[in-house]
Scaffold this active site. Structure first.
Site, short mmCIF file in Angstrom:
data_model
loop_
_atom_site.label_atom_id
_atom_site.label_comp_id
_atom_site.label_asym_id
_atom_site.label_seq_id
_atom_site.Cartn_x
_atom_site.Cartn_y
_atom_site.Cartn_z
N LYS A 118 0.82 -1.22 0.00
CA LYS A 118 0.00 0.00 0.00
C LYS A 118 0.84 1.26 0.00
CE LYS A 118 -4.43 -1.44 1.91
NZ LYS A 118 -5.47 -1.09 2.88
N LYS A 201 -4.85 -10.13 -6.87
CA LYS A 201 -6.04 -10.29 -6.02
C LYS A 201 -7.19 -9.40 -6.51
CE LYS A 201 -6.28 -8.18 -2.04
NZ LYS A 201 -6.20 -7.70 -0.65
N LYS A 204 -11.08 -3.97 -4.19
CA LYS A 204 -11.93 -2.78 -4.29
C LYS A 204 -11.20 -1.63 -4.94
CE LYS A 204 -13.79 -3.42 0.34
NZ LYS A 204 -13.44 -3.21 1.74
P1 AMP Z 1 -10.75 -5.45 3.01
O1 AMP Z 1 -11.68 -5.13 1.90
O2 AMP Z 1 -9.32 -5.31 2.64
O3 AMP Z 1 -11.09 -4.77 4.29
O4 AMP Z 1 -10.94 -7.01 3.27
C1 AMP Z 1 -12.00 -7.53 4.05
C2 AMP Z 1 -11.98 -9.04 4.09
O5 AMP Z 1 -12.17 -9.60 2.79
C3 AMP Z 1 -10.67 -9.63 4.63
O6 AMP Z 1 -10.97 -10.77 5.43
C4 AMP Z 1 -9.95 -10.03 3.38
O7 AMP Z 1 -9.03 -11.08 3.59
C5 AMP Z 1 -11.10 -10.49 2.49
N1 AMP Z 1 -10.75 -10.33 1.06
C6 AMP Z 1 -10.49 -9.16 0.41
N2 AMP Z 1 -10.21 -9.39 -0.89
C7 AMP Z 1 -10.28 -10.74 -1.06
C8 AMP Z 1 -10.10 -11.60 -2.20
N3 AMP Z 1 -9.80 -11.13 -3.40
N4 AMP Z 1 -10.29 -12.93 -2.00
C9 AMP Z 1 -10.63 -13.42 -0.79
N5 AMP Z 1 -10.80 -12.67 0.31
C10 AMP Z 1 -10.65 -11.33 0.19
#
Ligand code: AMP
Ligand code: TRP
Length: 342
Positions: A118, A201, A204
């Site tokens: 990041k 990955k 968002k």
């Molecule tokens: P975040 O949007 O970074 O706050 O992620 C929230 C949750 O979603 C966390 O548990 C991440 O590990 C999971 N997560 C985010 N992106 C992915 C992805 N591409 N595949 C699987 N899990 C994800």
């Protein structure tokens, strides 16, 4: 010395930054619902303090927090069963994070791959909050003495750090106050990849909206994104091993498995020999069938923001009732005088 037994309690959080993606849903939210329905105590948080470690427009942050709450509820989280709230409404998170900033070592945080990703090349310009992010995450979890944390694969390193912080605190203060939390990284889709690049990955924050499926996408958009997803010209094999060198194909199989609740092995066995021209429309139908009701319910909930805010406030009260005594005890262990009569 006998080991302190901590009763099972689940905590997890998601940042209210932009839309919930299919990655968030399959990697995290779907697991949150299963754990809630298994009858364990579950606490789920919209981590707005984490969100501001990178710039967020204030109006967008409010909207994204409410939309995430709507996404949680539309996906099956029930405010009567799980504690649902936004992080900043429970002061104990930020306060325990300060204590943990003093327990965690610079060297540990320097090794965090999420910080490196990041912050990018210009680390000098990253916020101090982005660097300290994992100490706040450890506080989120440990301020509830949570024992299990469902997350996607990318959070594994942060959860190891959470254990390191708990262990160092317990060692330094000769206590067993904090539990050593277990990550729960389960399901066929713990790492959903970008639809444009099977080595990245799904995120968002990817500039291309075609790289991800958002929970707010309508049926037509979902179908289009899957139809246009990058693949290769070969048909599906009859076993997973043969997909090792085909990341895009493997990703679509995993997504199918995550959505249908079947194993990836079963999905390839059932579709052996199929071309993507045939597999993709089936996957699109499945995705629409599973996601469209969630998206519809989210829009319905977003029409009554006051109700969402009320639920978050009530959730925060319940969360604070658990967190505050744990924070007080932490301050006592550390040696802070606590003499206010409140
Ligand atoms: P975040 O949007 O970074 O706050 O992620 C929230 C949750 O979603 C966390 O548990 C991440 O590990 C999971 N997560 C985010 N992106 C992915 C992805 N591409 N595949 C699987 N899990 C994800
Ligand atoms: N760091 C997590 C992410 O980006 C979000 C998060 C913050 C979290 N606090 C947490 C996840 C506590 C699990 C437990 O995905």
């Amino acid at each position: 010395m006998t080991e302190t037994v901590h009763t099972p309690r689940v905590f997890s959080g998601i940042q209210p930054t932009g839309n919930l993606t299919l990655g968030n849903y399959l990697g995290a939210v779907k697991r949150f619902v299963e754990m809630q329905d298994s009858g364990i105590e579950t606490i789920y948080c919209m981590v707005d303090l984490h969100a501001i470690t990178t710039w967020q427009d204030p109006a967008d942050l409010k909207r994204a927090t409410r939309e995430l709450a709507a996404g949680f509820i539309a996906s099956g989280l029930d405010p009567a069963k799980s504690i649902l709230f936004n992080q900043s409404q429970v002061h104990a998170h930020a306060e325990l994070a300060w204590v943990f900033n003093c327990v965690a070592r610079m060297g540990w945080l320097n090794r965090m791959t999420q910080f490196k990703d990041k912050a990018g090349k210009n680390r000098e310009a990253a916020s101090v909050g982005l660097f300290a992010y994992p100490a706040l995450m450890a506080a989120d979890i440990l301020v509830y003495h949570a024992t299990h944390v469902p997350v996607g694969e990318d959070q594994k390193q942060h959860l190891e750090l959470t254990r390191d912080i708990a262990m160092k605190f317990n060692n330094d203060f000769k206590t067993e106050f904090f539990p050593l939390t277990e990550p729960v990284i389960e399901g066929a889709a713990t790492r959903v990849m970008s639809l444009r690049d099977g080595t990245k990955k799904m995120s968002k924050s990817d500039p291309s909206d075609m790289s991800r499926i958002n929970l707010t996408d309508d049926a037509e958009t979902i179908a289009k994104k899957i139809r246009k997803a990058k693949t290769d010209p070969d048909p599906l094999p009859d076993n997973l091993k043969d997909l090792d060198a085909r990341p895009e194909a493997r990703n679509l199989v995993n997504i199918y498995a995550g959505l249908s609740g079947e194993s990836a092995e079963k999905v390839v066995a059932d579709h052996a020999g199929a071309q993507f021209g045939q597999f993709k429309p089936e996957l699109a139908d499945l995705a629409v069938a599973k996601l469209a009701p969630i998206s519809d319910e989210m829009s319905r909930l977003m029409a009554d923001v006051a109700e969402i805010d009320k639920l978050l406030g009530l959730g925060a009260d319940r969360a604070a009732a658990i967190a505050n005594p744990i924070l007080e005890k932490t301050y006592d262990v550390v040696g802070m005088v606590r003499s206010r009569q409140v």
